[in-house]
Scaffold this active site. Structure first.
Site, mmCIF file in Angstrom:
data_model
loop_
_atom_site.group_PDB
_atom_site.id
_atom_site.type_symbol
_atom_site.label_atom_id
_atom_site.label_comp_id
_atom_site.label_asym_id
_atom_site.label_seq_id
_atom_site.Cartn_x
_atom_site.Cartn_y
_atom_site.Cartn_z
ATOM 1 N N LYS A 1 31.891 13.013 72.280
ATOM 2 C CA LYS A 1 31.567 14.041 71.282
ATOM 3 C C LYS A 1 32.601 15.150 71.305
ATOM 4 C CE LYS A 1 29.490 17.755 70.846
ATOM 5 N NZ LYS A 1 30.311 18.551 69.906
ATOM 6 N N SER A 50 32.076 25.442 78.539
ATOM 7 C CA SER A 50 31.660 26.699 79.156
ATOM 8 C C SER A 50 30.753 26.461 80.358
ATOM 9 C CB SER A 50 30.934 27.561 78.130
ATOM 10 O OG SER A 50 29.765 26.909 77.699
ATOM 11 N N THR A 51 30.786 27.398 81.294
ATOM 12 C CA THR A 51 29.942 27.315 82.478
ATOM 13 C C THR A 51 28.465 27.339 82.078
ATOM 14 O OG1 THR A 51 31.638 28.286 83.874
ATOM 15 C CG2 THR A 51 29.379 28.505 84.642
ATOM 16 N N GLU A 64 35.599 35.192 82.039
ATOM 17 C CA GLU A 64 36.607 34.426 81.317
ATOM 18 C C GLU A 64 36.683 34.956 79.883
ATOM 19 O OE1 GLU A 64 35.773 30.195 80.463
ATOM 20 O OE2 GLU A 64 37.769 29.807 81.254
ATOM 21 N N GLY A 94 27.567 23.985 80.856
ATOM 22 C CA GLY A 94 27.641 23.110 82.027
ATOM 23 C C GLY A 94 26.383 23.183 82.865
HETATM 24 P P1 NAI Z 1 30.773 25.244 74.681
HETATM 25 O O1 NAI Z 1 30.605 24.949 76.137
HETATM 26 O O2 NAI Z 1 29.596 25.669 73.889
HETATM 27 O O3 NAI Z 1 31.380 23.953 73.951
HETATM 28 C C1 NAI Z 1 32.007 22.866 74.573
HETATM 29 C C2 NAI Z 1 31.438 21.557 74.041
HETATM 30 O O4 NAI Z 1 30.071 21.445 74.418
HETATM 31 C C3 NAI Z 1 31.449 21.426 72.525
HETATM 32 O O5 NAI Z 1 31.721 20.079 72.190
HETATM 33 C C4 NAI Z 1 30.010 21.772 72.151
HETATM 34 O O6 NAI Z 1 29.594 21.212 70.931
HETATM 35 C C5 NAI Z 1 29.255 21.172 73.295
HETATM 36 N N1 NAI Z 1 27.931 21.728 73.553
HETATM 37 C C6 NAI Z 1 27.463 22.965 73.258
HETATM 38 N N2 NAI Z 1 26.204 23.104 73.687
HETATM 39 C C7 NAI Z 1 25.853 21.935 74.280
HETATM 40 C C8 NAI Z 1 24.675 21.468 74.934
HETATM 41 N N3 NAI Z 1 23.613 22.244 75.082
HETATM 42 N N4 NAI Z 1 24.682 20.227 75.447
HETATM 43 C C9 NAI Z 1 25.760 19.434 75.336
HETATM 44 N N5 NAI Z 1 26.884 19.817 74.731
HETATM 45 C C10 NAI Z 1 26.943 21.058 74.194
HETATM 46 O O7 NAI Z 1 31.930 26.312 74.557
HETATM 47 P P2 NAI Z 1 32.207 27.348 73.347
HETATM 48 O O8 NAI Z 1 30.939 27.963 72.897
HETATM 49 O O9 NAI Z 1 33.023 26.663 72.350
HETATM 50 O O10 NAI Z 1 33.086 28.443 74.090
HETATM 51 C C11 NAI Z 1 32.454 29.496 74.803
HETATM 52 C C12 NAI Z 1 33.247 29.856 76.016
HETATM 53 O O11 NAI Z 1 33.298 28.760 76.920
HETATM 54 C C13 NAI Z 1 34.707 30.177 75.765
HETATM 55 O O12 NAI Z 1 34.856 31.495 75.368
HETATM 56 C C14 NAI Z 1 35.318 29.897 77.106
HETATM 57 O O13 NAI Z 1 35.142 31.005 77.951
HETATM 58 C C15 NAI Z 1 34.507 28.736 77.638
HETATM 59 N N6 NAI Z 1 35.171 27.446 77.408
HETATM 60 C C16 NAI Z 1 35.796 26.831 78.456
HETATM 61 C C17 NAI Z 1 36.470 25.656 78.239
HETATM 62 C C18 NAI Z 1 37.187 24.968 79.337
HETATM 63 O O14 NAI Z 1 38.147 24.264 79.082
HETATM 64 N N7 NAI Z 1 36.740 25.083 80.570
HETATM 65 C C19 NAI Z 1 36.578 25.042 76.930
HETATM 66 C C20 NAI Z 1 35.836 25.727 75.899
HETATM 67 C C21 NAI Z 1 35.186 26.890 76.159
#
Ligand code: NAI
Ligand code: MG
Length: 515
Positions: A221, A274-275, A426, A278
């Site tokens: 996804k 995001s943590t 972050e 996660g």
């Molecule tokens: P996010 O963690 O919400 O999104 C990452 C992925 O998870 C996307 O594909 C999203 O659709 C999916 N997702 C969202 N909620 C989910 C759930 N409950 N169960 C399963 N999958 C889910 O990250 P977001 O909102 O785009 O970014 C927020 C913050 O997270 C950023 O500002 C940054 O600090 C951090 N982040 C860290 C990343 C990394 O590489 N470690 C990558 C993206 C964001």
């Protein structure tokens, strides 16, 4: 900023060409030079052609080897964050689509992929890798359009590394019994993989390549703001003749991801993001026999000692935090600089930042592209306001932001203390927090004073200090006199709230095998 003093950026790899152009353009404008000998002139636009990609108005889900709309017909738009222009409508997968994709992956696992000899699986992976190379330009332009990152980064980093991951893991597919996991390591089954938007194609490669090499099938996804390169990769899988159901791509938002990771037919969950999410996923998976790897956020210390070669360190600092607009989990977002050289480092850094070029991501001379989404821009704005309110001193080079799209000028905070939110949270944007230290021990304590533990950087002339410090830093990756270097053979992953499990290298295989 973007006024164009001639300096090549760290990733441009065209240092020689820049010097030539500088000589050629050394004209009357040099009389206006800010400093003696430094001409002021403009770069001519150097746009990469958009015509190398054709974007469909609508994209379906990729399930069982075919593209089809979502069962309930829902779609969402993906946009170009540099212009806010809609690029395409994309299917939003619901529960029925997740069921169908997991079923397709299960069937492919049992009937085709798991029984197939590793040497045969390898051929498909090599084919995908070669396709990524052959179509690299198309992938790079599409990635920059959908994500906002500069073309020189998608062209020189994202796409070549994605191909390299497929090549690397193709090489393991027929050698699993020599990987150190026993004579006959078994795959796990169906992998549910959820990835973020900062390196859309590269994260897809990090997830798919080791899973497939180990004999698993996948439901991937992509992030909702950057689905297009994963869909093009699905097309490459189709054209490579990959058996239907071995790779499935479900586009959608967080609810699609949640339905995937909690699906009972999934044996392995891999997440990067995001943590916060996660932790949610860890709760959803708890009490099941699903295997889980999490690659989450970071707040890395980039540590500069007084004996470091300053110009080299400056390039490393810039690459550490301004690469990919700072949308990097391992970004060097906390600069720890030894007090005796703090002033000179900050001064030279500011001078260097004034030469960075922000703007059109498809321009080959652009160093800083667009912020990926309105939501991310809001977060960066909020945290930088907090930084000021808490008393840190904010600085950005003079910089004109385009009128449309999501943009944020490179920003440096000095006078930051460890308790400031900009030193702890972050930001995931082009924002650097500068802290100082006096002794190596103090550097260690400050570097480790974080709930994260993904990466760190060390800049010093002294080899023994590098080894000593690398042992003390609680970070998954420690770079010495370089930063943000990636290689498929090198394991990557974190401690503490940065997650668990390793991706890349032999370690990356372990996450997809019964070991
Ligand atoms: P996010 O963690 O919400 O999104 C990452 C992925 O998870 C996307 O594909 C999203 O659709 C999916 N997702 C969202 N909620 C989910 C759930 N409950 N169960 C399963 N999958 C889910 O990250 P977001 O909102 O785009 O970014 C927020 C913050 O997270 C950023 O500002 C940054 O600090 C951090 N982040 C860290 C990343 C990394 O590489 N470690 C990558 C993206 C964001
Ligand atoms: Mg987009």
């Amino acid at each position: 900023m973007s006024g164009g003093k001639a300096r090549s950026s760290p990733a441009s790899g065209d240092g020689g060409a820049t010097t030539d152009r500088r000589a050629a353009r050394h004209d009357a404008a040099s009389e206006l030079a800010a400093e003696p000998g430094e001409p002021i002139w403009q770069y001519a636009p150097a746009p990469e052609s958009r015509d190398v990609v054709s974007i469909e108005p609508e994209y379906g889900l990729f399930v069982a080897g075919r593209f089809a709309p979502a069962a309930d017909g829902r779609t969402f738009a993906t946009i170009n964050p540099a212009t806010e222009e809609p690029l395409a409508q994309v299917a939003a997968a619901g529960q029925a689509d997740v069921d169908a994709a997991v079923t397709a992956a299960r069937t492919a696992y049992e009937q085709v992929w798991q029984p197939m000899p590793g040497s045969e699986r390898a051929k498909y992976l090599y084919r995908i890798a070669r396709q990524l190379q052959e179509r690299a330009r198309e992938f790079a332009v599409l990635e920059s359009l959908d994500n906002g990152k500069p073309i020189k980064e998608s062209r020189d980093v994202d796409i070549p590394l994605a191909a390299a991951h497929f090549f690397y893991y193709a090489g393991w597919a027929d050698k699993l019994e020599h990987a150190g996991f026993g004579p006959d390591p078994r795959p796990l089954g169906v992998a549910g993989q959820v990835i973020p938007w900062n390196f859309p194609l590269l994260m897809a490669a990090w997830k798919l390549a080791p899973a497939l090499a180990a004999g698993n099938t996948c439901v991937l996804k992509p992030a909702e703001t950057t689905p297009l390169t994963a869909l093009l990769l699905a097309q490459v899988c189709q054209e490579a003749g990959l058996p239907p159901g071995v790779v499935n791509v479900l586009t959608g938002a967080g609810d699609t991801g949640a339905a995937l990771v909690s699906h009972p037919g999934v044996n392995k969950v891999a997440f990067t993001g995001s943590t916060e999410v996660g932790k949610e996923i860890a709760r959803a998976v708890a009490g099941t026999d699903k295997k889980l790897t999490l690659e989450l956020g970071g707040k890395a210390a980039n540590i500069v000692f007084d004996d470091a070669p300053v110009e080299q360190a400056i390039e490393g600092i810039v690459n550490g935090i301004f690469f990919n607009q700072g949308h990097v989990c391992c970004a060097g977002s906390r600069l720890l600089v030894q007090e005796s050289v703090a002033d000179i480092v900050v001064e030279r850094l500011q001078r260097r930042l004034a030469t960075l070029r922000l703007g059109d991501p498809l321009d080959k001379n652009t160093d800083i592209g667009a912020i990926n989404s309105r939501q991310q821009l809001d977060k960066i704005n909020e945290l930088t306001r907090v930084g000021e309110a808490e008393g840190a001193e904010r600085w950005s080079p003079p910089c004109q932001l385009p009128e449309k799209g999501y943009w944020f000028a490179p920003t440096v905070f000095t006078g930051v203390s460890q308790s400031h939110r900009i030193a702890r949270e972050e930001i995931f944007g082009p924002v650097l927090s500068v802290l100082t230290f006096r002794t190596p021990d103090e550097a260690v304590v400050k570097a480790n004073n974080t709930p994260y533990g993904l990466s760190a950087g060390i800049w010093t002339d002294k080899g023994s200090r590098i080894l000593w410090l690398a042992q003390k830093l609680r970070a998954g990756v420690v770079w010495a006199n370089t930063y943000n270097r990636f290689d498929p053979a090198s394991p990557f992953g974190g401690y503490q709230e940065s997650g668990y499990g390793r991706e890349g290298g032999r370690h990356g295989l372990a996450a997809y095998l019964h070991v």
